[in-house]
Scaffold this motif. Structure first.
Motif, PDB file in Angstrom:
ATOM      1  N   ARG A  89       0.807  -1.221   0.000  1.00 13.61           N
ATOM      2  CA  ARG A  89       0.000   0.000   0.000  1.00 13.61           C
ATOM      3  C   ARG A  89       0.843   1.275   0.000  1.00 13.61           C
ATOM      4  O   ARG A  89       0.528   2.229  -0.703  1.00 13.61           O
ATOM      5  CB  ARG A  89      -0.920  -0.018   1.218  1.00 13.61           C
ATOM      6  N   LYS A  90       1.935   1.304   0.773  1.00 11.76           N
ATOM      7  CA  LYS A  90       2.755   2.518   0.836  1.00 11.76           C
ATOM      8  C   LYS A  90       3.479   2.771  -0.485  1.00 11.76           C
ATOM      9  O   LYS A  90       3.625   3.910  -0.905  1.00 11.76           O
ATOM     10  CB  LYS A  90       3.762   2.437   1.994  1.00 11.76           C
ATOM     11  N   ASN A  93       0.897   4.125  -2.912  1.00 13.23           N
ATOM     12  CA  ASN A  93       0.621   5.551  -2.688  1.00 13.23           C
ATOM     13  C   ASN A  93       1.638   6.447  -3.392  1.00 13.23           C
ATOM     14  O   ASN A  93       1.306   7.558  -3.805  1.00 13.23           O
ATOM     15  CB  ASN A  93       0.587   5.866  -1.197  1.00 13.23           C
ATOM     16  N   VAL A  96       0.557   6.164  -7.364  1.00 12.38           N
ATOM     17  CA  VAL A  96      -0.860   6.210  -7.705  1.00 12.38           C
ATOM     18  C   VAL A  96      -1.137   6.989  -9.002  1.00 12.38           C
ATOM     19  O   VAL A  96      -2.064   6.652  -9.741  1.00 12.38           O
ATOM     20  CB  VAL A  96      -1.703   6.739  -6.518  1.00 12.38           C
TER      21      VAL A  96
END
Length: 150
Positions: A89-90, A93, A96
């Motif tokens: 997820r990091k 981010n 994105v």
């Protein structure tokens, strides 16, 4: 949660995985040394970079170092339009808005999540392969010694 036990379990898991990969590579090299003609004819392929980042971001500049290595690798070796499959997820981010990213999945927080994560990554790669003649898949990740591996 016992962090040292989790690290120990993860290290045992990784050691076993490395041993399996080494065995597969040894057998493949042996087979190809006797039967090189079984290799398929080389065709132009689409480059896909599987980026293994962090899920929660507790590793300092881990993801930034991975992206820096990716960019230098792409400048030196990439032909065509590479695609990115992002795990974590990091890391997601940070990418994105990157048009090269074609798929993303959450990363593993504990070792027990790794098999499902691998299945998701393979599923994403299979979906991409359905749309392209051939893929060349590269994986960028940090190894146990904190070295980025391609």
């Amino acid at each position: 949660m016992n962090t040292s036990k989790n690290v120990y379990n993860l290290q045992r898991f990784l050691d076993a995985q490395h041993a399996v990969v080494q065995s597969i590579e040894d057998v493949a090299a042996d087979l190809l040394s006797f039967y090189p003609e079984i290799l398929p004819e080389v065709k132009e392929t689409t480059a896909v970079y599987l980026l293994i980042g962090t899920e929660r971001g507790f590793c300092g500049d881990f993801n930034h170092a991975l992206l820096k290595n990716l960019e230098s690798t792409l400048q030196a070796h990439s032909v065509g339009k590479p695609m990115l499959v992002v795990v974590g997820r990091k890391l997601y981010n940070l990418l994105v808005t990157d048009a090269r990213m074609v798929a993303a999945t959450n990363g593993a927080s504990v070792v027990e999540e790794v098999p499902d994560l691998l299945s998701q990554a393979v599923s994403e790669l299979m979906t991409i392969q359905e749309k392209h003649d051939g893929l060349t898949v590269y994986c960028l990740y940090h190894d146990a010694e904190e070295v980025i591996v391609l």
